[in-house]
Design an enzyme around this catalytic site. Sequence first.
Site, mmCIF file in Angstrom:
data_model
loop_
_atom_site.group_PDB
_atom_site.id
_atom_site.type_symbol
_atom_site.label_atom_id
_atom_site.label_comp_id
_atom_site.label_asym_id
_atom_site.label_seq_id
_atom_site.Cartn_x
_atom_site.Cartn_y
_atom_site.Cartn_z
ATOM 1 N N SER A 134 0.847 -1.193 0.000
ATOM 2 C CA SER A 134 0.000 0.000 0.000
ATOM 3 C C SER A 134 0.891 1.255 0.000
ATOM 4 C CB SER A 134 -0.934 -0.061 1.220
ATOM 5 O OG SER A 134 -2.029 0.780 1.049
ATOM 6 N N GLU A 239 -1.467 -3.309 -8.042
ATOM 7 C CA GLU A 239 -2.703 -3.564 -7.298
ATOM 8 C C GLU A 239 -3.190 -2.242 -6.741
ATOM 9 O OE1 GLU A 239 -3.503 -3.631 -3.712
ATOM 10 O OE2 GLU A 239 -1.678 -2.548 -3.227
ATOM 11 N N HIS A 314 -4.640 -6.048 -1.220
ATOM 12 C CA HIS A 314 -5.230 -5.665 0.061
ATOM 13 C C HIS A 314 -6.171 -6.729 0.628
ATOM 14 C CE1 HIS A 314 -3.536 -1.710 -0.770
ATOM 15 N NE2 HIS A 314 -3.862 -1.344 0.444
#
Lengths: 346, 327
Positions: A134, A239, A314
């Site tokens: 992230s 992602e 995630h």
Amino acid sequence: MSTLPPADEALKKADQKAVKCEPVLVKPPVLKKGATVAIIAPSTPPFEPGDIEFTYKWLTKLGLKYKVGKHVFDRWGDCAGSDQNRLEDFHHAWSDPEVDAILPIRGGNGSVRLLPALDFDLIARSPKIFMGYSDITGLLIPIHQRTGLVTFHGPACSFYKSGYTHHYFQKSLMQTKPVGYVTDPDPKEPWKPEYPSTRLVIAEGKARGRLIGGCMTLIRQLNGTPFEIQTAGRIVFLEDVQEEPHNIDRMLTQLLLAGKLKDAAGIVVGECVKCRPGDSGRNALALSYSLEHVLRDRLGGLGIPVVYGLRFGHGAEQFTLPLGVMAHLDASAQGVRLKIEESATV
Amino acid sequence: MPSRKTKTETTTGKLLKPELLKPGDAVGLVCPASRPASPAVLARCVRVVTEMGFKPLVGESAFKTCGYMAGTDEERLRDLERFLSDESVRGVFCVSGGFGSLRLLPRLNYRRIAASPKVIVGCDDNTHLLLALHRRCGMVTFHGPNLDQVTTRYSFDRLKEVLTRKSNIKMLSVSEATSEGVADGFPYTPVSGIASGALLGGNLTALVSLMGTPYAPDLSDAVLFLEDKNERTDILDRWFTTLYISGQLAATRAVAFGEFLNCGARGSNDLLSIEELFGDRLKQLSKPSCFGLSLGQSSRTATVPLGVMVNFDSGKGTLEFLEGHFN
């Protein structure tokens, strides 16, 4: 479909490229039982105290000791303390000789703010395992590109939520054999359909290249800066979470216009949790175009293999992707195979 | 007048200025991004342009849908190219924002467009287009309301005045930003100072989408202005950080912040505001800057030409136009 050159030739070629534009690849020492992990927060502090209690538990279960950064619970807006304080914890972890691995507690926001004052020489002098995802992508890519260090894309240390994730943590960091073929998690509920499937083919083909990538929002944030992603000859993994399809279109279009996808070897898109139209709860522009549609439209015609759905990102199940190591991607009607060919630690 | 230093692909500082619009001029209505909310909105936009005294030509894709976009890339591109390269069309108005103009940038024929520069006006997602045409053609483009945002007499008059008068735009000041508010027409100034440069900027999300591409503006010595809408504070901080890390922010002369409509900290009181997050960097760089200019997407938004020289006083919150925007 062009035939692939033999593995060693491809490796040599990639290495020649690496010498020209990047530092030589540096692998961190393997994580052994009894080793010490530094828990820091370069972005946002943990959601709640229980998150870190849980982290202590699983680290202990694996026989690892831990130290917690001074500013992990600080607050400056949504960041864990001021840029200065977060940087202090970060640098301390790299210079502390007792620390063998550095695991951010979570992503969030704020890692890129640290880059201008980040001491890359310190990192180069003391290579260690550094792993996150992230917002931490904002450190994984610059550190790998500046120092040559293999950094690890995997969950931040308060997000270990499945046996699959733990399996790949140990397989990637706690031994020196190559991980080999990436497998799928066992179905939790065999009758429950999962979308995307773990191995959806967007474009067929075979590719060999060193891995690079992470969260798309962060890759976008680094674009046009001295830390922007270098993708030539690489297998690029991407992602994101809770982004509308049009926003992912924007990010992919930007990468296309910046020439970042034309000479990539292949593209692996992860699970992309909550990226269905309307899921973000903000700025939904259309309910008709799915992420799969966007991926086919933007990436389907690049002439390189592109796959979607492998379990990283995630979700609860996440395998570890080491930035810089050689991987092989094979996408065909028969299925998708991703092989991490090289060990990530020494 | 200070020298212009912003760089474009086709000129060495020489700016291509369009001809001003005259009553009866044909203008094209396009949707390079998403379509307007309803056919009634599009019909009202046609009326707005007619009331301004122009002859509206509606692009074929203006009310099509292709997911979040108004028509396929080919359809939207065809409309845009047709109007931008047709000698008899004197101006191009964007009808609505959304997303999609970024996808068209590599396919525009910039050489042909530069051969006869004309008025193009829009904002939000269309900022991609305005900045790319400025960068690739050296054209003055106009940051002003998309037609579906022209809902008040005030914004109508302001838009019309800028597009139909040859004289320099009159000074823009934060003090005129409000009509009925109490004690709110003042600048919030992180760094007080006066600076001159070419005016560049627009939607922050769109500007950052151009970073690293051949369509990104060169912000060296520019007076940068920024606006955004419906975005979380932490996301805006991400994009502002990109400008900071890239060195582009340091290279500007000054930064003027416009409207940030419906932007905030998700209702949370312990998160930082953009004034704090952005102000931090501006103070560190000693960059003249203020918040509160009426540049953005509200019904009181000004129309401003990108690329022309301005003088910005962040203490007073004024933007003075030092040159005309028409040929």
